[in-house]
Every structure is written in C-alpha cells, then in structure tokens.
Design an enzyme around this catalytic site. Sequence first.
Site, PDB file in Angstrom:
ATOM      1  N   ALA A  64     126.837  56.540  69.135  1.00 14.86           N
ATOM      2  CA  ALA A  64     127.622  55.957  68.047  1.00 14.86           C
ATOM      3  C   ALA A  64     127.150  54.536  67.743  1.00 14.86           C
ATOM      4  O   ALA A  64     127.012  54.144  66.574  1.00 14.86           O
ATOM      5  CB  ALA A  64     129.106  55.948  68.415  1.00 14.86           C
ATOM      6  N   TYR A  65     126.888  53.770  68.781  1.00 15.37           N
ATOM      7  CA  TYR A  65     126.420  52.391  68.601  1.00 15.37           C
ATOM      8  C   TYR A  65     125.059  52.376  67.901  1.00 15.37           C
ATOM      9  O   TYR A  65     124.842  51.610  66.952  1.00 15.37           O
ATOM     10  CB  TYR A  65     126.336  51.705  69.963  1.00 15.37           C
ATOM     11  CG  TYR A  65     126.068  50.227  69.910  1.00 15.37           C
ATOM     12  CD1 TYR A  65     127.091  49.318  69.680  1.00 15.37           C
ATOM     13  CD2 TYR A  65     124.776  49.724  70.111  1.00 15.37           C
ATOM     14  CE1 TYR A  65     126.847  47.956  69.640  1.00 15.37           C
ATOM     15  CE2 TYR A  65     124.522  48.361  70.077  1.00 15.37           C
ATOM     16  CZ  TYR A  65     125.566  47.479  69.840  1.00 15.37           C
ATOM     17  OH  TYR A  65     125.324  46.125  69.803  1.00 15.37           O
TER      18      TYR A  65
END
Length: 254
Positions: free
Chosen positions: A158-159
């Site tokens: 996600a990052y």
Amino acid sequence: MQTSAMFDLTGRVAAVTGSSRGIGRAIARGLAEAGADVALLQRSTEDTGFRDELRALGRRCELVRCDVADNDQVRGVVPEVVDRFGTLDVLVPSAGVQHREPSVDFVEDAWDHVLQVNLKSVWLLAQAAGRVMVPRGSGKIVLIASVTTFQGGFTVPAYAAAKGAVGQLTKALANEWAAAGVNVNALVPGYVATDMNAALLADETRNRQISERIPAGRWATPEDFVGPAVFLASDASAYVHGHLLAVDGGWLGR
C-alpha cells in the site's frame, strides 16, 4: 537577486501536515527559521509547545486542526488557513503512515488507511492549494514521495502504491500549473530514523543490511530534509517543476 535573498521566506505563509514529529516537524521549523509564518496542520491541537517554539523565532504560528484521515477536515483546512493568515504560499503535506504485512495477508482496512493518508489527503490538499495559487500566479507545493516511488519495497504494497502515485501526481500537477507560476515538486526520502521505521531500526540484521547499502553510511535524520525543503519552497527553485529530489544518502544510485 542576491543568493541569500533567494532562500528568504519572510512574509510567506506555509502550511505543513505531519508537523507534530519527524520530517514534518523539522521542515516546519526550517521554514520558520527561513522567515515563513507557519500553520501547523495537526490532528491534535492540544500540545502547544512546538507552536510556541516557532513563535519564539518571531514568526506567526497557529495550530489548525486537520486529521488527514477525515476528508471533510482535509477539504476545509486550506480555506481555514487562508481565512486565518490571509493567504497560502507554501504547502507541505508531510503526514504519512506505514503498514508492514505480507501481501497475501495484507488487510483491506490497512490498505485503505495507507492510501487515504499518503495519497488521497495529499491530492485534496494540493488541489485546494492550487485553487488559491493558480489564479494568483504563484505558490510552492512540496510533496513527500519515497524511494518506494521508484522501488517496490518489501511487505509494504500500500505504501509503495501510494508513494508511486505521489511521484506521478507531482509531475501531473507541474504539467498543469507551471505556466501559472506554481511550482510542484517532491522530496524523496530514503531510510529515515523516525518512529515510522522503528521496527526496522530495532531489527539488528535489517538495520545493518540497510546501513551497509546506503553510500553515505547512515540513515537520514529529519533535519536532513530542512535544506532541500527550504530550497523547494523558496525563489531559489523558481525554474524547478515536477522534480523528485532524492534525499537518500545515495540509495537510489547504488
């Protein structure tokens, strides 16, 4: 213009998210030391110590409530800054979160939260700032990307997705707004000794592996971002648009 004057932010108003700690706090202090008045956009406005530190420099500084996980607050905070300070010249959306988990187990709620804080709030803040800066014909927006803008990282899908998008958002906004006199650029941190990386710092093996791969031989500190941030917020970077400025100790060149 004299060289020193290029970096002078006297009379400018800057707004910084994530200013309660880490990179955001260091940048907020650096902008104030360069002469800017500063709006500290924070989820909690109860602790006034840092605000008072910046006021002691002779700057106007106000705490403005903004939880970047709350889109209603995000949408309203730039108009509030303009209402309280009279203008907005520099925006630094520095708030960020991390969630580490193998991709096959990565929970949807964590994905949504990371994308909200690291990307959607950044977009909404930049859009709101653009609505002030583009018609006026001037302004500086300094986004915070990451080495994962260029690399996939490990157990941080996600990052990596969010920071990859921040890099492209930097370029997209610069394409539209450069001709209007608004500079949109991004800092690209490498590995930084902050709370976000506490788990890596505490892991003796990973800490050693990362440190050995950094040509500078050390992790960054938040203070390493002050000079680059002031550069991108000042007249010294007047012809710099859509640039991703790596502050990584040489990591990406390894």
